[in-house]
Structure formats: structure tokens, C-alpha cells
Motif scaffolding. Structure first.
Motif, mmCIF file in Angstrom:
data_model
loop_
_atom_site.group_PDB
_atom_site.id
_atom_site.type_symbol
_atom_site.label_atom_id
_atom_site.label_comp_id
_atom_site.label_asym_id
_atom_site.label_seq_id
_atom_site.Cartn_x
_atom_site.Cartn_y
_atom_site.Cartn_z
ATOM 1 N N TYR A 269 0.837 -1.201 0.000
ATOM 2 C CA TYR A 269 0.000 0.000 0.000
ATOM 3 C C TYR A 269 0.871 1.250 0.000
ATOM 4 O O TYR A 269 0.605 2.210 -0.743
ATOM 5 C CB TYR A 269 -0.897 -0.024 1.230
ATOM 6 C CG TYR A 269 -2.110 0.873 1.148
ATOM 7 C CD1 TYR A 269 -3.228 0.498 0.419
ATOM 8 C CD2 TYR A 269 -2.147 2.085 1.816
ATOM 9 C CE1 TYR A 269 -4.350 1.302 0.356
ATOM 10 C CE2 TYR A 269 -3.257 2.902 1.760
ATOM 11 C CZ TYR A 269 -4.367 2.505 1.031
ATOM 12 O OH TYR A 269 -5.472 3.318 0.970
ATOM 13 N N ALA A 270 1.934 1.231 0.805
ATOM 14 C CA ALA A 270 2.856 2.374 0.840
ATOM 15 C C ALA A 270 3.526 2.573 -0.521
ATOM 16 O O ALA A 270 3.657 3.708 -1.004
ATOM 17 C CB ALA A 270 3.902 2.170 1.932
ATOM 18 N N LEU A 271 3.954 1.487 -1.163
ATOM 19 C CA LEU A 271 4.557 1.596 -2.493
ATOM 20 C C LEU A 271 3.574 2.184 -3.506
ATOM 21 O O LEU A 271 3.926 3.053 -4.306
ATOM 22 C CB LEU A 271 5.006 0.207 -2.975
ATOM 23 C CG LEU A 271 6.242 -0.408 -2.316
ATOM 24 C CD1 LEU A 271 6.476 -1.805 -2.889
ATOM 25 C CD2 LEU A 271 7.470 0.466 -2.539
ATOM 26 N N GLY A 272 2.335 1.671 -3.471
ATOM 27 C CA GLY A 272 1.324 2.161 -4.395
ATOM 28 C C GLY A 272 1.006 3.624 -4.178
ATOM 29 O O GLY A 272 0.783 4.377 -5.136
ATOM 30 N N LEU A 273 0.986 4.039 -2.923
ATOM 31 C CA LEU A 273 0.719 5.440 -2.628
ATOM 32 C C LEU A 273 1.793 6.341 -3.220
ATOM 33 O O LEU A 273 1.500 7.385 -3.813
ATOM 34 C CB LEU A 273 0.644 5.646 -1.115
ATOM 35 C CG LEU A 273 -0.589 5.071 -0.417
ATOM 36 C CD1 LEU A 273 -0.404 5.102 1.090
ATOM 37 C CD2 LEU A 273 -1.841 5.840 -0.813
ATOM 38 N N PHE A 274 3.047 5.944 -3.064
ATOM 39 C CA PHE A 274 4.133 6.797 -3.542
ATOM 40 C C PHE A 274 4.218 6.816 -5.068
ATOM 41 O O PHE A 274 4.372 7.879 -5.678
ATOM 42 C CB PHE A 274 5.469 6.339 -2.967
ATOM 43 C CG PHE A 274 6.621 7.227 -3.353
ATOM 44 C CD1 PHE A 274 6.851 8.410 -2.672
ATOM 45 C CD2 PHE A 274 7.450 6.899 -4.417
ATOM 46 C CE1 PHE A 274 7.906 9.241 -3.030
ATOM 47 C CE2 PHE A 274 8.503 7.723 -4.790
ATOM 48 C CZ PHE A 274 8.722 8.901 -4.097
ATOM 49 N N PHE A 275 4.102 5.641 -5.699
ATOM 50 C CA PHE A 275 4.341 5.558 -7.141
ATOM 51 C C PHE A 275 3.084 5.743 -7.994
ATOM 52 O O PHE A 275 3.190 6.111 -9.163
ATOM 53 C CB PHE A 275 4.992 4.215 -7.491
ATOM 54 C CG PHE A 275 6.420 4.104 -7.047
ATOM 55 C CD1 PHE A 275 7.422 4.775 -7.731
ATOM 56 C CD2 PHE A 275 6.766 3.367 -5.934
ATOM 57 C CE1 PHE A 275 8.746 4.691 -7.319
ATOM 58 C CE2 PHE A 275 8.088 3.271 -5.516
ATOM 59 C CZ PHE A 275 9.072 3.942 -6.209
ATOM 60 N N LEU A 276 1.900 5.496 -7.434
ATOM 61 C CA LEU A 276 0.678 5.576 -8.233
ATOM 62 C C LEU A 276 -0.195 6.774 -7.905
ATOM 63 O O LEU A 276 -0.840 7.335 -8.793
ATOM 64 C CB LEU A 276 -0.152 4.291 -8.066
ATOM 65 C CG LEU A 276 0.506 2.983 -8.510
ATOM 66 C CD1 LEU A 276 -0.472 1.826 -8.323
ATOM 67 C CD2 LEU A 276 0.970 3.061 -9.960
ATOM 68 N N LEU A 277 -0.245 7.179 -6.636
ATOM 69 C CA LEU A 277 -1.170 8.237 -6.259
ATOM 70 C C LEU A 277 -0.877 9.569 -6.953
ATOM 71 O O LEU A 277 -1.819 10.294 -7.291
ATOM 72 C CB LEU A 277 -1.163 8.411 -4.734
ATOM 73 C CG LEU A 277 -2.474 8.922 -4.135
ATOM 74 C CD1 LEU A 277 -3.635 8.007 -4.494
ATOM 75 C CD2 LEU A 277 -2.353 9.047 -2.629
ATOM 76 N N PRO A 278 0.396 9.937 -7.190
ATOM 77 C CA PRO A 278 0.639 11.201 -7.901
ATOM 78 C C PRO A 278 0.021 11.240 -9.298
ATOM 79 O O PRO A 278 -0.178 12.329 -9.855
ATOM 80 C CB PRO A 278 2.170 11.270 -7.979
ATOM 81 C CG PRO A 278 2.646 10.484 -6.806
ATOM 82 C CD PRO A 278 1.670 9.350 -6.695
ATOM 83 N N LEU A 279 -0.294 10.082 -9.887
ATOM 84 C CA LEU A 279 -0.885 10.060 -11.221
ATOM 85 C C LEU A 279 -2.242 10.757 -11.262
ATOM 86 O O LEU A 279 -2.680 11.203 -12.327
ATOM 87 C CB LEU A 279 -1.041 8.608 -11.702
ATOM 88 C CG LEU A 279 0.256 7.840 -11.951
ATOM 89 C CD1 LEU A 279 -0.058 6.395 -12.301
ATOM 90 C CD2 LEU A 279 1.071 8.491 -13.064
ATOM 91 N N SER A 280 -2.912 10.868 -10.095
ATOM 92 C CA SER A 280 -4.219 11.521 -10.080
ATOM 93 C C SER A 280 -4.106 13.024 -10.302
ATOM 94 O O SER A 280 -5.117 13.684 -10.573
ATOM 95 C CB SER A 280 -4.943 11.239 -8.763
ATOM 96 O OG SER A 280 -4.225 11.762 -7.666
#
Length: 400
Positions: A66-77
Motif C-alpha cells: 500500500y505504501a509503495l502504491g501510494l508513492f508511485f501511483l497516487l501522484p498520477l491523479s
């Protein structure tokens, strides 16, 4: 930095009660995916022949994912249409839940747990949507209401998985959850407007700007670190509770999951905290929340001097209080950081929740080690210390 990012929604429809309920339920179902394992770890341990340290890696890797996804994917929004990202992640999360249910050994179980964590960041694409769609004067309340759904998802996920696993097996928990995510994703796709973004930052620059935001805003640093410390104790408690209840009280996964109902009573803190943050400021609310968490964990030091019934009652009461305090701090911290830069909410959310779930992952890892080395009192000591440090950090930040 020359490159700027401007984000706005294309004339969204009025922010209605139906929109609120759709966002709240979607966030709750998505985030629940990373907590289903906690009350059913003894069943996984028994079926797959694992030790405490091995089975403890399941929640650890889920939260690390979840932490990895937050850092690498969340900025895409901040760069792509949030509605499309929500749709894609819904499909991927449902697939990962299904694959996890088919795991035949520790390797596949840990891999799919990591991937569930990465794709469950869908929840954090949903929450800022409330801040974007709601009128400015209602943003705190809107975020608080949607966070109520998210927090109920966290807490009731344990009850759901415990009961389902006790009657149908732990694999059925993940299979039913996959169906729920598909249905929830369809509802979100129908309810949400298309979010238009105008981005001039490349993806590498977008990721670099996440670190720059952490440096630029002291309020963001303090909020993220304080919530991360609170999350260590929260995760240590919940990731070891089922193992402790099984070992000391001979209770099954359904009873361990039922403790989620006690914690769910604290979910009323979310809308309360949102409204209070709008009126008296987030700093005071976060201090009060951190203090409640510290006191609730510390109260469990009295367990060895109580009888069996009194011990269970104290654990349940402490669960209500620390969940209440943690949720107050979480919603107030979010209200605080979302106001820092409206054009960077996705990246600010990435900074904040990456730190939170690094804390969650550490809590699961350290909690299982504390349980193995020092018993339940070791877990209580870890949780109390981390919460006390969070309270001290909030007091220091407010005094600056």
C-alpha cells in the motif's frame, strides 16, 4: 519550478448525498482489502503450516505494498483523469483478491498480498474526490463523511473476514471481497464526473515533486510523521490481536473479527473531527486525538492484574477509545494538508499516506516480533510508546 500543474473538474454535478454515499462505500470497500487477513491469520497459519513470523509477513507486505502504491501511483491523479484511475484500479484489485484466494503456499500468498496492497490505493484516489467536488465551505465535513466510510471499512473488514472465514474458510473471504470491489467500481464509474487535468510535469518530475512538497511544507511533514507514529501502534495491535486471542483465550477468528465492531464505534469521530477542524483548527483536534490514543494503549498495561472477563472488557473499551482518537487525528490531519496546495492534492496525499502506511507496515512487523519475544505486554508497550511520540510531535509542531 516552471512546470505547473492545474487541476479542475469539468463542471461536476451538485455534491449530493448519493455522491457522498458512493464515495464513502467505495473507499471503505477498497481499504478493507488490506485488513481482511488480520483476524484470519491463525487459519492461514494452520492450513499452510506457517510460523508466527512467517504469517506475520502477510499484513506486513500488504501494508508495505500500500505504501509503495501510494508513492508511485497516487501522484498520477494529478496528471490523469481520476475517474479512469479509479476504474482501472477497481479491476486490478478485484483480480488480485481472487488470485490471493487461490494461493497454495507462502510464496504466492505473500506476492498477492503485496499486490493487493498496491492496488488497494484505489481508496486514496476516492477520498480527495470529496474535497474536489464539495463546495469549499463543506470540504472538511465532506472529507470527514467519506473518511467515516473508509474507517468503517478498516474496522468492519475484520468482522467480515473473521465471520466468513470461520464458516466458509479464509479463501471465501477474498473471493466475496473481489465481487464486492467489482460492484463498487461500477457504482463509482456511474456516479463520478470526468476529472480534467492539465499537466506539464513528466512522470519522473511528478515523483520528484512529491519529495519537494515534503520539504516545502513543514505542516505536511509534521502531519505525516505524527500519523505514521500513531499507525505503528494501531497496526501492531490489530495484526497481533487474533494470534493473542487464539493463544491465551482459545478464541476463533470470528471472535477476533468481532473486536472490529468495538473499534467501529469510534468511527463517529470522523465527521466530528471534520466539523471541528473547520471551526477550531486541525492542530487542536490532532493533539486531542493523539492523547486519546496514548491513554487507551497505556490502559492495557493493567491486563495482567485482571480476571479473564475484565481483560476482554478492557481490551474492547481500549479499542473504542484508541480508534476514536486515531480517527480524529487522521481526519484532522487530512483537512490540514489538503488545504496546503489544491493543485497538488494527489501528491500531497501520496506524501501523507505513504508515511502512514510505512508506519502500518512497521507496526505489523514490530508487533509480531514483540508478541513472539515479550508477549502481549510487549505489543502494548510498542503501541503506547509510538502514540506518545506522536502526541509529543503534535505539541512541538503547534508550539512553533
Amino acid at each position: 519550478m516552471r512546470s505547473q500543474l492545474a487541476t479542475h473538474a469539468i463542471q461536476p454535478p451538485a455534491y449530493t448525498r448519493a455522491t457522498t454515499l458512493t464515495l464513502a462505500s467505495g473507499a471503505g470497500f477498497a481499504v478493507a482489502s488490506i485488513y481482511y487477513a488480520q483476524p484470519i491469520l491463525p487459519l492461514m497459519q494452520q492450513e499452510l503450516g506457517l510460523g508466527i513470523e512467517q504469517v506475520g509477513l502477510v499484513p506486513t507486505l500488504t501494508q508495505f505494498g500500500y505504501a509503495l502504491g501510494l508513492f508511485f501511483l497516487l501522484p498520477l491523479s494529478d496528471r490523469y483523469d481520476r475517474r479512469q484511475l479509479i476504474g482501472i484500479k477497481s479491476i486490478m484489485l478485484a483480480l488480485m483478491l481472487l488470485l490471493c484466494s487461490l494461493s497454495g503456499g507462502i510464496g504466492s500468498l505473500l506476492l498477492t498480498s503485496l499486490l493487493i496492497g498496491i492496488t488497494a490505493t484505489l481508496a486514496q484516489d476516492i477520498v480527495p474526490s470529496a474535497a474536489i467536488l464539495a463546495p469549499p465551505q463543506r470540504q472538511g465535513k465532506a472529507v470527514g463523511t467519506v473518511m467515516t466510510g473508509l474507517l468503517l471499512g478498516i474496522l468492519l473488514s475484520r468482522t467480515f473476514s473473521g465471520v466468513i472465514a470461520d464458516h466458509l474458510g479464509w479463501r471465501a473471504t477474498y473471493q466475496i471481497a473481489a465481487v464486492i470491489i467489482v460492484l463498487s467500481g461500477l457504482m463509482l464509474w456511474r456516479q463520478l464526473p470526468r476529472f480534467e487535468t492539465h499537466a506539464k510535469l513528466s512522470y519522473p518530475a511528478l515523483l520528484r515533486s512529491v519529495g519537494q512538497l515534503f520539504v516545502r511544507y513543514p505542516a505536511l511533514r509534521h502531519a505525516a510523521l505524527a500519523q505514521g507514529l500513531l499507525s505503528i501502534g494501531f497496526s501492531a495491535f490489530w495484526s497481533t490481536l487474533a494470534l493473542m486471542l487464539s493463544r491465551h483465550f482459545h478464541m476463533g477468528s470470528d471472535i477476533a473479527g468481532a473486536f472490529g465492531l468495538a473499534g467501529a464505534a469510534g468511527a463517529i469521530a470522523a465527521p466530528l473531527a471534520g466539523g471541528l477542524s473547520d471551526r477550531i483548527g486541525s492542530a487542536k483536534v490532532t493533539q486531542f486525538g493523539a492523547a486519546l490514543v496514548s491513554l487507551a494503549f497505556a490502559a492495557m498495561f493493567a491486563l495482567p492484574w485482571l480476571g479473564t472477563t475484565a481483560q476482554l472488557v478492557l481490551i474492547a473499551l481500549s479499542t473504542v477509545v484508541f480508534d476514536f482518537g486515531l480517527q480524529m487525528a487522521l481526519v484532522s490531519h487530512q483537512s490540514l494538508v489538503y488545504r496546503l496546495d489544491p493543485n497538488a492534492r494527489g501528491r500531497i496525499n501520496a506524501v501523507f499516506f505513504t508515511t502512514v502506511f510505512v508506519g502500518m507496515s512497521l507496526g505489523s512487523l514490530l508487533g509480531s516480533q514483540a508478541l513472539a519475544m515479550a508477549g502481549w505486554q510487549g505489543v502494548v508497550a510498542l503501541a503506547t510508546l509510538s502514540a506518545a511520540l506522536a502526541f509529543a510531535l503534535r505539541c512541538k509542531a503547534s508550539g512553533q
